[in-house]
Motif scaffolding. Structure first.
Motif, short mmCIF file in Angstrom:
data_model
loop_
_atom_site.label_atom_id
_atom_site.label_comp_id
_atom_site.label_asym_id
_atom_site.label_seq_id
_atom_site.Cartn_x
_atom_site.Cartn_y
_atom_site.Cartn_z
N ARG A 204 22.51 -19.91 17.46
CA ARG A 204 21.98 -21.07 18.17
C ARG A 204 20.46 -21.02 18.03
O ARG A 204 19.85 -19.97 18.16
CB ARG A 204 22.36 -21.03 19.65
CG ARG A 204 23.82 -21.16 19.94
CD ARG A 204 24.10 -20.90 21.41
NE ARG A 204 23.48 -21.90 22.27
CZ ARG A 204 23.05 -21.68 23.52
NH1 ARG A 204 23.13 -20.46 24.04
NH2 ARG A 204 22.52 -22.64 24.24
N LYS A 205 19.85 -22.19 17.81
CA LYS A 205 18.41 -22.24 17.63
C LYS A 205 17.85 -23.41 18.42
O LYS A 205 18.59 -24.35 18.76
CB LYS A 205 18.05 -22.38 16.15
CG LYS A 205 18.59 -21.26 15.27
CD LYS A 205 18.09 -21.34 13.85
CE LYS A 205 16.63 -20.97 13.75
NZ LYS A 205 16.17 -20.86 12.35
N GLU B 80 17.52 -19.17 22.19
CA GLU B 80 18.68 -20.03 22.37
C GLU B 80 18.36 -21.20 23.30
O GLU B 80 19.26 -21.95 23.67
CB GLU B 80 19.86 -19.21 22.91
CG GLU B 80 20.30 -18.11 21.95
CD GLU B 80 21.61 -17.46 22.32
OE1 GLU B 80 22.59 -18.19 22.58
OE2 GLU B 80 21.66 -16.21 22.37
N TRP C 287 27.20 -27.45 21.96
CA TRP C 287 26.45 -28.41 21.15
C TRP C 287 25.13 -27.80 20.68
O TRP C 287 24.56 -26.93 21.33
CB TRP C 287 26.20 -29.71 21.91
CG TRP C 287 25.39 -29.60 23.18
CD1 TRP C 287 25.84 -29.29 24.42
CD2 TRP C 287 23.98 -29.84 23.31
NE1 TRP C 287 24.81 -29.31 25.33
CE2 TRP C 287 23.65 -29.65 24.68
CE3 TRP C 287 22.97 -30.20 22.43
CZ2 TRP C 287 22.36 -29.80 25.18
CZ3 TRP C 287 21.66 -30.36 22.92
CH2 TRP C 287 21.37 -30.15 24.27
N GLN C 288 24.68 -28.29 19.54
CA GLN C 288 23.45 -27.80 18.92
C GLN C 288 22.67 -28.97 18.34
O GLN C 288 23.22 -29.77 17.58
CB GLN C 288 23.81 -26.83 17.78
CG GLN C 288 22.69 -26.49 16.82
CD GLN C 288 21.61 -25.62 17.43
OE1 GLN C 288 21.91 -24.58 18.01
NE2 GLN C 288 20.36 -26.05 17.33
N TYR D 66 17.01 -24.77 23.70
CA TYR D 66 16.83 -25.90 22.80
C TYR D 66 15.44 -26.51 22.96
O TYR D 66 14.90 -26.62 24.07
CB TYR D 66 17.88 -26.98 23.08
CG TYR D 66 19.30 -26.53 22.79
CD1 TYR D 66 19.58 -25.66 21.74
CD2 TYR D 66 20.36 -26.98 23.56
CE1 TYR D 66 20.87 -25.25 21.46
CE2 TYR D 66 21.66 -26.58 23.30
CZ TYR D 66 21.90 -25.71 22.24
OH TYR D 66 23.19 -25.31 21.97
#
Length: 702
Positions: A497-498, A605, A637-638, A607
């Motif tokens: 995750r980014k 992680e 979600w990403q 957002y």
């Protein structure tokens, strides 16, 4: 039961097809040479008991070996019991080597039939192209542990994560012996996060050649074993705490780390137990790979083949399997009427050389016999029957496969493809709950309709790669925007995750099949929209899904935030996605302390979204609009950004949080608005009672 693999008195079978059928317990035990036994003249009914053999000589351990931690891939090839315990019941006891001096047989060529249901070592490869089928991992794992001990000795006072967070690595110490759902999930997610990161590093050639290993799953398992990140260490017959019937695993090492099956290669896991004044060998679990004719037409029956060679290639003569080790354990479990855990292995449709394993629950051994194999050697056969009252698992998987192939009629079937051909994979519509014929009308659309550009400090105008973007190529502007990392593994699994993922888009010169366009190519798994009992329509998968796999984009119309706030236009819209809501935090990325040599690049992680994005899928959308809320979701979600028409657009992509079995409902956390709103405000009106049924349910969402 039908089929020619099962033989018992009540069945009508063609016995000409079974040569020299004998009851299993009529076989004499195989005793070590030069061991004096003291059996009585007459045995009671059943298998004759073993008496104490002469105590074997102690084998001195080299000093170097004493410093090597026990590793799941080597030590767990034999039961974790003392030499004294093993000598009483196991015919090979006189040759037992202490576990910490045990040399893995994988330093030699592995015969896939050498251990009954033993899978060839390549069956642990599961899709990542950084993987190959090297069988030399025994010495590599030992070397890795030795290197870890050396680093630890040189840095005694160093905290694992560099900031005093060593206590956060692993599971609660109270859950090491006996786990629970939370500890099992943590171990599995930690394992997979490391494996994904290792694949990413291998793909980009960032690992030093002396440390590189093609089997990322083995190195990940080794890292966790060296750090003690395991659960359910107490070996047991029956249910394993925290593991549910129907759970799936993409690697054998996952099952070892959570205590479901202790053998990294062997098909039969067993141990010695004390039964009053004597000791006995009992089976704990079996893995059926479905390649030895084990499956039957009855999904609740398994005819399992014993372990051991039945043809000696060196001497070129036929041999019979021996009543020893796992075979002996299964026979004793049959006599004791013990429960045996059964794990079913099926081929991965996305990678035919790999397997997916499903825990199918508890079975009991009902019958056993000997059958002649193709080579002429005798093979032990065991008929295991599933205990009633358990959740359906393997049978559900097989039924889903039939539904996918269109070879089975379905109750409540409404429509073959809800997307009307928009998706490359059809989305079926099913309702076996009531008479409703389908959801309210909407237009199926795969992405955002009339998206609004998002301003960035440095606008994204695409990369100049000629063919496909190559991991590790820092000349690629899209890789540069991802801080030098390719966001996906070679088989399109999200690594981490980014704050924001930059994908290649229509403005990039790379080919449309570039691996950095994962979220733009539609569905990868076959799914269906179905009617739930109490939460309206939902979405479930007909395929097994690996953690990190792309599910779908949240498609719909971008809504103006000012109108929503001023006029409350979204109050009655049940298909709103809002990035500004509060979402339950969770950790998905790898722990830096478990990979000390690559601990410097761990993305945040949290957002980072240029500006809030609100999407309504009420009138326009895709399957994402049918995913229900859960406080313990299996999807997350990403935010993903890519350029179109000289502008950058933000999209919301959904990925699998963990491994998801076939026929499981897909859910994500809807989040909730900030507290402190006045009573009667639109925020308060949007709150709804949660019916997810999770142990961590917060009671509401929205």
């Amino acid at each position: 039961m039908e089929g020619n693999n099962t033989v018992h008195a009540s069945d009508s079978v063609d016995k000409s097809r079974i040569v020299e059928v004998k009851p299993l317990r009529s076989l004499a035990p195989v005793l070590p040479k030069n061991i004096q036994s003291c059996f009585p003249a007459k045995y009671p009914s059943g298998f004759p008991p073993f008496y104490s053999f002469e105590k074997p000589q102690e084998i001195p351990l080299p000093k170097e070996a004493e410093e090597i931690p026990v590793d799941a891939e080597t030590a767990e090839e034999i039961p974790v019991v003392s030499a004294k315990e093993t000598t009483r019941e196991t015919p090979l006891a006189a040759k037992v080597t202490p576990i910490r001096f045990y040399k893995s047989s994988v330093d030699e060529e592995v015969n896939p039939r050498a251990d009954g249901d033993v899978n060839s070592f390549s069956e642990g490869l599961n899709g990542d192209e950084c993987v190959d089928s090297t069988r030399k991992r025994g010495t590599e794992n030992i070397q890795n542990c030795k290197e870890f001990l050396k680093r630890k000795k040189n840095k005694k006072t160093r905290e694992v994560a560099g900031d005093g967070q060593s206590s956060n690595i692993g599971v609660n110490p109270s859950r090491n012996a006996d786990g629970d759902h939370e500890s099992v999930n943590r171990v599995l997610m930690t394992f997979d996060s490391i494996r994904r990161r290792l694949c990413q590093l291998e793909d980009s050639k960032e690992l030093n050649s002396s440390h590189a290993i093609k089997r990322a799953d083995l190195r990940a398992s080794n890292a966790l074993t060296c750090k003690g990140v395991k659960t359910n260490l107490r070996r047991r017959v029956g249910v394993v705490p925290g593991i549910e019937v129907g759970d799936i695993f993409f690697f054998r090492m996952e099952m070892c780390l959570v205590g479901l099956h202790g053998q990294s290669m062997g098909g039969i896991d067993y141990m010695n137990i004390k039964d009053g004044s004597k000791e006995d060998t009992v089976a704990l679990s079996v893995v059926s790979s479905g390649v030895y004719g084990d499956d039957t037409e009855d999904n609740d029956v398994l005819v399992y083949s014993g372990q051991g060679e039945n043809f000696n290639k060196k001497d070129k003569h036929v041999t019979d399997q021996k009543l020893q080790r796992g075979n002996l354990a299964l026979d004793r479990s049959a006599q004791r009427h013990d429960e045996v855990r059964v794990i079913r292995g099926l081929r991965d449709a996305t990678n035919r050389s790999a397997k997916i394993y499903m825990y199918d629950g508890l079975y009991k051994i009902q019958d056993s016999w000997i059958e002649r194999g193709k080579s002429g050697g005798g093979i032990f056969k065991y008929k295991l029957v599933r205990l009633p009252g358990q959740k359906s698992a393997f049978a559900t998987w097989k039924l889903a496969q039939k539904w996918k192939a269109g070879s089975a009629s379905r109750n409540g079937f409404i429509l073959a493809d809800l997307s009307n051909g928009v998706e490359s994979i059809p989305v079926s519509l099913v309702n076996d709950v009531d008479d409703e014929k389908g959801p309210a009308f909407f237009t199926y659309f795969m992405s955002l309709k009339k998206p609004k550009p998002f301003g960035l400090v440095q606008p994204s105008f695409g990369c100049n790669c000629n063919k496909a973007c190559i991991p590790g190529d820092l000349n690629c502007s899209c890789i540069q925007r991802n801080e030098g990392d390719f966001p996906y593994t070679a088989n399109s699994i999200l690594v981490s995750r980014k704050p924001l993922i930059h994908e290649c888009g229509p403005m990039c010169r790379c080919l449309p099949n570039c691996k950095n366009r994962v979220s733009q190519t539609g569905l990868k798994q076959q799914m269906e929209v179905f009617k739930t009992k109490d939460r309206g329509w939902g979405l479930r998968t007909l395929d097994p899904i690996r953690a990190g796999s792309f599910i779908c984009e949240y498609a719909g119309e971008v809504v103006d935030r000012a109108k929503v706030c001023q006029n409350g236009e979204g109050d009655d819209d049940e298909y709103i996605f809002d990035t500004s809501r509060i979402y339950q935090p969770f950790k998905w990325n790898h722990e830096p302390g478990l990979l000390e040599e690559v601990s410097s690049n761990v993305p945040s992680e949290d957002y980072t979204i240029p500006s809030p994005l609100i999407i309504s899928a009420r009138n326009v959308g895709n399957v994402g609009r049918f995913m229900n809320h859960s406080c313990s979701p299996n999807v997350f979600w990403q935010p993903v950004l890519y350029a179109e028409n000289n502008q950058s657009f933000l999209h919301i992509a959904f990925f699998a949080l963990k491994h998801i079995p076939p026929m499981a409902e897909l859910t994500y956390d809807y989040g909730f608005v900030l507290a402190g709103h006045a009573e009667g405000s639109s925020a308060q009106r949007r709150k709804k009672k949660c019916l997810c049924g999770s142990a961590k349910c917060r009671g509401f969402f929205g």
